[in-house]
Design an enzyme around this catalytic site. Structure first.
Site, PDB file in Angstrom:
ATOM      1  N   HIS A   1       0.683  -6.567   1.583  1.00 52.39           N
ATOM      2  CA  HIS A   1       0.349  -7.973   1.810  1.00 52.39           C
ATOM      3  C   HIS A   1       0.385  -8.722   0.487  1.00 52.39           C
ATOM      4  O   HIS A   1      -0.393  -8.445  -0.423  1.00 52.39           O
ATOM      5  CB  HIS A   1      -1.040  -8.082   2.441  1.00 52.39           C
ATOM      6  CG  HIS A   1      -1.118  -7.506   3.817  1.00 52.39           C
ATOM      7  ND1 HIS A   1      -1.321  -8.275   4.943  1.00 52.39           N
ATOM      8  CD2 HIS A   1      -1.012  -6.220   4.256  1.00 52.39           C
ATOM      9  CE1 HIS A   1      -1.338  -7.508   6.011  1.00 52.39           C
ATOM     10  NE2 HIS A   1      -1.158  -6.251   5.621  1.00 52.39           N
TER      11      HIS A   1
ATOM     12  N   CYS B   1       1.659 -13.856   6.483  1.00 50.94           N
ATOM     13  CA  CYS B   1       0.217 -13.900   6.734  1.00 50.94           C
ATOM     14  C   CYS B   1      -0.171 -15.267   7.300  1.00 50.94           C
ATOM     15  O   CYS B   1       0.196 -16.299   6.737  1.00 50.94           O
ATOM     16  CB  CYS B   1      -0.511 -13.625   5.422  1.00 50.94           C
ATOM     17  SG  CYS B   1      -2.258 -14.045   5.424  1.00 50.94           S
ATOM     18  N   GLU B   2      -0.908 -15.264   8.406  1.00 51.56           N
ATOM     19  CA  GLU B   2      -1.295 -16.531   9.017  1.00 51.56           C
ATOM     20  C   GLU B   2      -2.379 -17.260   8.225  1.00 51.56           C
ATOM     21  O   GLU B   2      -2.640 -18.437   8.480  1.00 51.56           O
ATOM     22  CB  GLU B   2      -1.771 -16.309  10.451  1.00 51.56           C
ATOM     23  CG  GLU B   2      -3.051 -15.523  10.593  1.00 51.56           C
ATOM     24  CD  GLU B   2      -3.460 -15.332  12.047  1.00 51.56           C
ATOM     25  OE1 GLU B   2      -4.670 -15.273  12.301  1.00 51.56           O
ATOM     26  OE2 GLU B   2      -2.583 -15.240  12.919  1.00 51.56           O
ATOM     27  N   HIS B   3      -2.985 -16.580   7.268  1.00 47.41           N
ATOM     28  CA  HIS B   3      -4.042 -17.216   6.481  1.00 47.41           C
ATOM     29  C   HIS B   3      -3.497 -17.938   5.248  1.00 47.41           C
ATOM     30  O   HIS B   3      -4.038 -18.973   4.849  1.00 47.41           O
ATOM     31  CB  HIS B   3      -5.074 -16.175   6.044  1.00 47.41           C
ATOM     32  CG  HIS B   3      -5.727 -15.480   7.193  1.00 47.41           C
ATOM     33  ND1 HIS B   3      -6.008 -14.130   7.200  1.00 47.41           N
ATOM     34  CD2 HIS B   3      -6.138 -15.946   8.389  1.00 47.41           C
ATOM     35  CE1 HIS B   3      -6.572 -13.800   8.342  1.00 47.41           C
ATOM     36  NE2 HIS B   3      -6.665 -14.883   9.089  1.00 47.41           N
ATOM     37  N   HIS B   4      -2.440 -17.380   4.646  1.00 50.38           N
ATOM     38  CA  HIS B   4      -1.916 -17.969   3.409  1.00 50.38           C
ATOM     39  C   HIS B   4      -0.413 -18.264   3.459  1.00 50.38           C
ATOM     40  O   HIS B   4       0.139 -18.813   2.507  1.00 50.38           O
ATOM     41  CB  HIS B   4      -2.188 -17.028   2.215  1.00 50.38           C
ATOM     42  CG  HIS B   4      -3.628 -16.657   2.067  1.00 50.38           C
ATOM     43  ND1 HIS B   4      -4.144 -15.462   2.517  1.00 50.38           N
ATOM     44  CD2 HIS B   4      -4.676 -17.341   1.541  1.00 50.38           C
ATOM     45  CE1 HIS B   4      -5.440 -15.408   2.264  1.00 50.38           C
ATOM     46  NE2 HIS B   4      -5.795 -16.533   1.675  1.00 50.38           N
TER      47      HIS B   4
ATOM     48  N   CYS C   1      -0.593 -11.587  -0.041  1.00 54.86           N
ATOM     49  CA  CYS C   1      -1.810 -12.359  -0.292  1.00 54.86           C
ATOM     50  C   CYS C   1      -2.816 -11.551  -1.112  1.00 54.86           C
ATOM     51  O   CYS C   1      -3.725 -12.115  -1.722  1.00 54.86           O
ATOM     52  CB  CYS C   1      -2.444 -12.819   1.020  1.00 54.86           C
ATOM     53  SG  CYS C   1      -2.863 -11.499   2.162  1.00 54.86           S
TER      54      CYS C   1
ATOM     55  N   GLN D   1      -1.889  -8.144  10.342  1.00 53.17           N
ATOM     56  CA  GLN D   1      -1.343  -6.825  10.647  1.00 53.17           C
ATOM     57  C   GLN D   1      -1.978  -6.241  11.904  1.00 53.17           C
ATOM     58  O   GLN D   1      -1.312  -5.570  12.696  1.00 53.17           O
ATOM     59  CB  GLN D   1      -1.530  -5.874   9.459  1.00 53.17           C
ATOM     60  CG  GLN D   1      -0.865  -4.525   9.685  1.00 53.17           C
ATOM     61  CD  GLN D   1      -0.834  -3.668   8.437  1.00 53.17           C
ATOM     62  OE1 GLN D   1      -0.768  -4.186   7.333  1.00 53.17           O
ATOM     63  NE2 GLN D   1      -0.869  -2.364   8.607  1.00 53.17           N
TER      64      GLN D   1
END
Length: 207
Positions: free
Chosen positions: A166, A97-100, A168, A138
């Site tokens: 996910h 995940c590019e956020h976490h 996250c 995704q």
């Protein structure tokens, strides 16, 4: 051809725009994170951890150094008039995940309608890995796979479905274990003809 050149130009610009740190700088960053987490990077069990993490990241994010054009560039025209969908389903992938920066674990189902040529089945699996081994959402990876298939192969249609868990959502935040996210993208005939979409979904679910 113009679209393929555009993809290559965009990849080249992205590569030039990013100044990659040295191995030593990357290892120092991992050491800093260990300290921030509250552990001692000098204790025996963590002495080699920065080096191991950097080595593993080279593999986990190797997709940045690979080209979809190289993978899908070799095709075969001896198809004996085959005109129906080619489906490769249940392709496992592991992304982040590019956020976490925590794992996304899932499987991809990819179909295309050939237009006089086909690509090796293993190449489709490699394409999934190229985009999977990058920081992703995704939604993005679904669109990227479909765009690459459509732009490079020029088939009559492309269908992509991704099902993923996910971490996250499971490991942090709302901690909802067992939830699965499904995304789809359709191109060409698959986008224009609902019957082809139904055909794709039926093949994915019942074959």
């Amino acid at each position: 051809m113009d679209a393929i050149l555009t993809l290559r130009d965009n990849s080249a610009r992205q590569a030039k725009a990013i100044a990659r740190p040295t191995q030593q700088e990357a290892e120092a960053a991992v050491r800093t994170l260990l300290l921030w987490a509250g552990d001692d990077p000098d204790r025996e069990g963590l002495l080699e951890t920065p080096k191991r993490v950097v080595k593993s990241y080279k593999e986990l994010f190797s997709g940045y150094g690979e080209s979809p054009e190289d993978v899908l560039g070799t095709t075969f025209e001896e198809v004996s008039g085959f005109n129906d969908p080619v489906l490769v389903k249940d392709i496992p992938f592991y992304s982040h995940c590019e956020h976490h920066m925590v794992p996304i674990i899932g499987k991809a189902h990819i179909a295309y309608l050939p237009d006089g040529k086909v690509v090796g089945l293993s190449k489709i699996g490699r394409l999934v890995d190229i985009f999977g081994r990058r920081l992703q959402t995704q939604e993005s990876i679904t669109a990227q796979i479909a765009d690459a298939m459509d732009t490079i192969l020029r088939p009559r249609g492309v269908a992509v479905m991704i099902e993923a868990d996910h971490m996250c959502m499971s490991m942090r935040g709302i901690r909802k274990q067992g939830s699965t996210t499904i995304t789809t993208t359709f191109k060409g005939t698959f986008q224009e003809d609902v019957n082809e979409q139904v055909r794709f979904m039926t093949m994915v679910r019942h074959t």
